[in-house]
Motif scaffolding. Structure first.
Motif, PDB file in Angstrom:
ATOM      1  N   PHE A 251       0.887  -1.169   0.014  1.00 45.85           N
ATOM      2  CA  PHE A 251       0.106   0.167  -0.015  1.00 45.85           C
ATOM      3  C   PHE A 251       0.774   1.253  -0.060  1.00 45.85           C
ATOM      4  O   PHE A 251       0.710   2.228  -0.798  1.00 45.85           O
ATOM      5  CB  PHE A 251      -0.886   0.114   1.240  1.00 45.85           C
ATOM      6  CG  PHE A 251      -1.922  -0.976   1.110  1.00 45.85           C
ATOM      7  CD1 PHE A 251      -2.966  -0.933   0.223  1.00 45.85           C
ATOM      8  CD2 PHE A 251      -2.030  -2.060   2.088  1.00 45.85           C
ATOM      9  CE1 PHE A 251      -3.985  -1.898   0.373  1.00 45.85           C
ATOM     10  CE2 PHE A 251      -3.117  -2.893   2.088  1.00 45.85           C
ATOM     11  CZ  PHE A 251      -4.067  -2.923   1.311  1.00 45.85           C
ATOM     12  N   GLY A 252       1.873   1.236   0.810  1.00 43.30           N
ATOM     13  CA  GLY A 252       2.615   2.425   1.122  1.00 43.30           C
ATOM     14  C   GLY A 252       3.634   2.888  -0.030  1.00 43.30           C
ATOM     15  O   GLY A 252       3.401   3.884  -0.359  1.00 43.30           O
ATOM     16  N   HIS A 253       4.106   1.978  -0.759  1.00 41.96           N
ATOM     17  CA  HIS A 253       4.934   2.423  -2.102  1.00 41.96           C
ATOM     18  C   HIS A 253       3.842   2.825  -3.228  1.00 41.96           C
ATOM     19  O   HIS A 253       3.915   3.904  -3.863  1.00 41.96           O
ATOM     20  CB  HIS A 253       5.668   1.254  -2.746  1.00 41.96           C
ATOM     21  CG  HIS A 253       7.194   1.016  -1.987  1.00 41.96           C
ATOM     22  ND1 HIS A 253       7.716  -0.215  -2.364  1.00 41.96           N
ATOM     23  CD2 HIS A 253       7.652   1.699  -0.852  1.00 41.96           C
ATOM     24  CE1 HIS A 253       8.886   0.104  -1.304  1.00 41.96           C
ATOM     25  NE2 HIS A 253       8.785   1.051  -0.709  1.00 41.96           N
ATOM     26  N   ALA A 254       2.495   2.323  -3.296  1.00 45.98           N
ATOM     27  CA  ALA A 254       1.819   2.834  -4.215  1.00 45.98           C
ATOM     28  C   ALA A 254       1.131   3.942  -3.815  1.00 45.98           C
ATOM     29  O   ALA A 254       1.220   5.043  -4.796  1.00 45.98           O
ATOM     30  CB  ALA A 254       0.409   1.629  -4.126  1.00 45.98           C
ATOM     31  N   ILE A 255       0.987   4.609  -2.648  1.00 43.38           N
ATOM     32  CA  ILE A 255       0.451   5.837  -2.294  1.00 43.38           C
ATOM     33  C   ILE A 255       1.799   6.715  -2.694  1.00 43.38           C
ATOM     34  O   ILE A 255       1.602   7.969  -3.057  1.00 43.38           O
ATOM     35  CB  ILE A 255       0.261   5.611  -0.694  1.00 43.38           C
ATOM     36  CG1 ILE A 255      -0.925   4.859  -0.751  1.00 43.38           C
ATOM     37  CG2 ILE A 255      -0.022   7.152  -0.179  1.00 43.38           C
ATOM     38  CD1 ILE A 255      -1.367   4.319   0.921  1.00 43.38           C
ATOM     39  N   GLU A 256       2.909   6.592  -1.976  1.00 39.80           N
ATOM     40  CA  GLU A 256       4.166   7.387  -2.471  1.00 39.80           C
ATOM     41  C   GLU A 256       4.200   7.678  -3.925  1.00 39.80           C
ATOM     42  O   GLU A 256       4.492   8.803  -4.440  1.00 39.80           O
ATOM     43  CB  GLU A 256       5.335   6.484  -2.031  1.00 39.80           C
ATOM     44  CG  GLU A 256       5.602   6.554  -0.570  1.00 39.80           C
ATOM     45  CD  GLU A 256       7.125   6.020  -0.064  1.00 39.80           C
ATOM     46  OE1 GLU A 256       7.100   4.874   0.076  1.00 39.80           O
ATOM     47  OE2 GLU A 256       8.259   6.906  -0.212  1.00 39.80           O
ATOM     48  N   ALA A 257       3.929   6.697  -4.882  1.00 39.51           N
ATOM     49  CA  ALA A 257       4.213   6.709  -6.307  1.00 39.51           C
ATOM     50  C   ALA A 257       2.952   7.753  -6.593  1.00 39.51           C
ATOM     51  O   ALA A 257       3.223   8.740  -7.561  1.00 39.51           O
ATOM     52  CB  ALA A 257       4.100   5.458  -7.038  1.00 39.51           C
TER      53      ALA A 257
END
Ligand SMILES: NC(=O)c1ccc[n+]([C@@H]2O[C@H](COP(=O)([O-])OP(=O)(O)OC[C@H]3O[C@@H](n4cnc5c(N)ncnc54)[C@H](O)[C@@H]3O)[C@@H](O)[C@H]2O)c1
Ligand SMILES: O=C(O)C(=O)C[C@@H](O)[C@H](O)[C@H](O)COP(=O)(O)O
Ligand SMILES: [Zn+2]
Length: 368
Positions: A251-257
């Motif tokens: 979830f976190g990396h998708a949100i950062e991207a």
């Protein structure tokens, strides 16, 4: 007090993570057994101004020809252009295969300098001198190095283990409060993965660490490194168990991207806090863990002033987030892999997670 945590196992050369106070002034002494002659410190402009001078002096006092290359501070430096510039600066300074690169900084510098060291003349040694809490508890250990591309986080990189990690608790004194809290997110993550007693300590007496107390920080760094070291020792290349360290990151990396890697909006640690809270809520929604455990995980981040609600971070589209998640390195043939939990301290790798269930969940979380 100085604590040494060994990292060993698999095919890589074992190395130590040394945790304590006043270590930066002794950098030369620690690097001397590993190399002779020349060394280049790779750092960022903020860290160079605060701690670069002391690091250079320590290396020169030990007889090294030492030099410093600084990249702009921030996630944008994990790029092809900065990687090229660092490699060019190492070439310009005539580093050879017996020389050593010193990564002095947070996770951005460690990931970038580590990748440069992996590529330079097909690989030279490097030493990690992490200056953020996040880097001390996580990114400096385990040998993952990478840059980002506009298509996603850490998509171009290499496994390249450092020869030594020197985690000086004193350098954290200059760290802005927001960065200290961001590092705390990865500390809490370690408790949530496999050590419920550690999470209890972090949420009680140990919480002083999130406000900069050196003794609590020492213990939090040491326990985090022990946990990470044990996992990396078993599975360096993430064939299985290492994926647990990715709790909160799908979830976190998708949100950062989706936020364009803009850490003024959300730091990596904040994204991990939000991602962990979401992974626990998703687990509870699907009957994998109790609602109480999901609430306990969430509360650990809230108490440290970290974000846990997707709709508070920004408007997101569920389909766009899931597309990003399908491009994650853990995904197989576009099928989602998530790190979920049976409870606090009991995370597991879930393969082939139903896309529709994730989209429904993201909509409940407030995504459009
Ligand atoms: N390789 C891994 O296993 C791994 C693990 C976790 C995170 N990461 C990566 O690490 C990065 C995040 O690292 P980070 O949170 O350390 O960010 P960062 O490196 O950008 O550092 C955060 C900020 O703190 C400043 N700073 C660093 N040390 C300081 C000090 N002692 N005093 C004052 N300011 C200081 C930096 O200049 C920067 O502005 C992300 O790119 C993430 O993907 C990698
Ligand atoms: O070391 C690991 O393994 C981790 O997953 C630690 C993470 O905190 C870190 O952010 C890592 O860079 C993420 O790796 P990635 O393979 O998902 O890019
Ligand atoms: Zn991380």
């Amino acid at each position: 007090m100085i604590t040494t945590v060994p990292v060993s196992g698999g095919d890589f050369r074992p190395y130590d993570v040394v945790v304590g106070r006043g270590l930066l002034a002794r950098l030369g002494e620690y690097v001397a057994p590993l190399a002779k002659g020349r060394t280049v410190i790779v750092t960022d402009e903020t860290v160079a101004a605060l701690h670069g001078g002391q690091a250079l002096r320590a290396l020169k006092a030990a007889g090294f020809m030492a030099d410093l290359v600084a990249v702009p501070a921030g996630e944008a430096s994990k790029s092809f252009s900065e990687l090229e510039r660092v490699l060019d600066q190492l070439l310009a300074r005539g580093l050879d295969r017996k020389d050593v690169v010193v990564a002095l900084g947070g996770g951005v510098v460690g990931d970038l300098a580590g990748l440069a060291a992996a590529l330079y003349m097909r690989g030279i040694d490097f030493v990690q001198v992490p200056t953020t809490l996040l880097a001390q508890v996580d990114s400096a250990v385990g040998g993952k190095t990478a840059i980002d591309t506009p298509r996603g986080k850490n998509l171009v990189g290499a496994f390249h283990q450092p020869r030594l990690v020197l985690a000086d608790i004193d350098v954290l004194a200059t760290l802005p409060e927001r960065q200290l809290r961001s590092g705390w997110a990865e500390v809490l993550k370690h408790g949530l993965i496999c050590d419920a007693a550690f999470l209890d300590w972090l949420s009680g007496e140990g919480a002083a660490g999130a406000s900069g107390d050196p003794e609590a920080l020492h213990r939090a760094v040491v326990r985090s490194v022990e946990i990470k070291s044990a996992i990396v020792g078993e599975d360096e290349r993430e064939a299985g168990r290492r994926a647990l360290l990715n709790l909160g990151h799908t979830f976190g990396h998708a949100i950062e991207a989706e936020l364009g890697f803009d850490e003024t909006k959300l730091t990596h640690g904040e994204a991990v806090a939000l991602g962990c809270a979401m992974a626990f809520r998703f687990s509870a929604t699907n009957g994998l863990c109790s609602a109480d455990d999901a609430a306990k995980a969430e509360q650990a981040f809230v108490s440290a002033g970290l974000p846990v609600r997707l709709d508070a971070v920004g408007p997101f589209k569920a389909e766009a987030l899931v597309e990003r998640m399908a491009g994650d390195k853990k995904a197989e043939g576009g099928r989602l892999t998530l790190i979920l939990a049976h409870g606090v301290g009991d995370a597991f790798v879930a393969k082939d997670v139903d896309r529709a269930a994730v989209i429904d969940f993201l909509k409940v979380e407030g995504a459009a």
